[in-house]
Design an enzyme around this catalytic site. Structure first.
Site, PDB file in Angstrom:
ATOM      1  N   HIS A 180       0.837  -1.200   0.000  1.00 27.44           N
ATOM      2  CA  HIS A 180       0.000   0.000   0.000  1.00 27.44           C
ATOM      3  C   HIS A 180       0.878   1.259   0.000  1.00 27.44           C
ATOM      4  O   HIS A 180       0.651   2.191  -0.781  1.00 27.44           O
ATOM      5  CB  HIS A 180      -0.923   0.008   1.223  1.00 27.44           C
ATOM      6  N   GLU A 181       1.900   1.275   0.839  1.00 29.53           N
ATOM      7  CA  GLU A 181       2.784   2.448   0.893  1.00 29.53           C
ATOM      8  C   GLU A 181       3.519   2.610  -0.435  1.00 29.53           C
ATOM      9  O   GLU A 181       3.764   3.720  -0.894  1.00 29.53           O
ATOM     10  CB  GLU A 181       3.778   2.337   2.057  1.00 29.53           C
TER      11      GLU A 181
HETATM   12 ZN    ZN Z   1      -2.033   5.313   2.480  1.00 33.56          ZN
END
Ligand code: ZN
Length: 232
Positions: A100-101
């Site tokens: 996600h990052e």
């Molecule tokens: Zn985020």
């Protein structure tokens, strides 16, 4: 004073309950899936590096950061900060969060408009949250509705920011899900389900943040609206 106002409590207690429930749900999802190892046996850090090379994000660095669930991407120095649990954990939850990052890093690399828009709002929101409050207070004290409305308008920047955060976060999670499967970091349906659960739970935090910002704004609108009526 505002905190003793029953109307304020009427607005903020539901927001508080929503935030508490969301935070509990996010932690529960993270804890459950951080105990489930992924078949690829990659840690969050290794997965991030694999995704960086497949995504050709060569300038992106990976670094550790203290705390739990403190993971984030900083576009200023193109660095992915992973918490110890995520960096060293070889669990479904670690992989989901690392990816996600990295989704944010990809947004940054391609100049994804919602991300740029949200970043541009940061200084506005930082000034606005304090200045808005001060203008509302002064407006109420000296009974000048226009000044108080200006305060509400400045304060509304916070709600716009919370709204602008949603597409950025949803998009980063969508990229993460796709990347994890494409690169073989996530292999089974069960793992994919875990990734979905962890990332959808995290997304709820931002929805709860938006609801809170709107409730707060509505409270100020009512407060200042009442001032206008008293003056008429
Ligand atoms: Zn985020």
């Amino acid at each position: 004073m505002f905190f003793l106002d029953p109307t304020y409590l009427m607005f903020m207690i539901p927001a508080f309950i929503l935030m508490a429930l969301t935070s509990w749900y996010v932690k529960a999802a993270y804890q459950k899936w951080s105990r489930v190892p992924a078949q690829s046996r990659l840690t969050g850090h290794q997965a991030a590096q694999r995704l960086i090379s497949t995504g050709a994000l060569y300038g992106v660095q990976v670094q550790g950061v203290a705390g739990q669930m403190t993971d984030h991407y900083d576009p200023r120095n193109k660095t992915l900060y992973l918490s110890q649990g995520v960096a060293n954990g070889a669990s479904v939850a670690s992989l989901a969060i690392a990816a996600h990052e990295l989704g944010h890093a990809m947004q940054d690399a391609e100049g994804y408009f919602p991300l740029r828009f949200r970043s541009a709002l940061v200084p506005v929101v930082n000034i606005g949250s304090n200045l808005g409050w001060i203008l509302i207070m002064i407006g109420l004290v000296i009974n000048w509705a226009n000044l108080a409305w200006l305060g509400v308008l400045v304060f509304a920047g916070g709600a716009v920011f919370a709204l602008a955060t949603l597409p950025v976060e949803f998009n980063a999670s969508a990229r993460a899900k796709q990347l994890l499967v494409q690169t073989g970091v996530i292999q089974t349906d069960m793992e994919a389900r875990g990734v979905n659960t962890v990332l959808n739970a995290a997304a709820l935090t931002y929805v709860a943040g938006l609801v809170t910002a709107i409730l707060q704004l509505l409270y100020y609108v009512m407060l200042v609206g009442g001032l206008g009526r008293r003056r008429d």
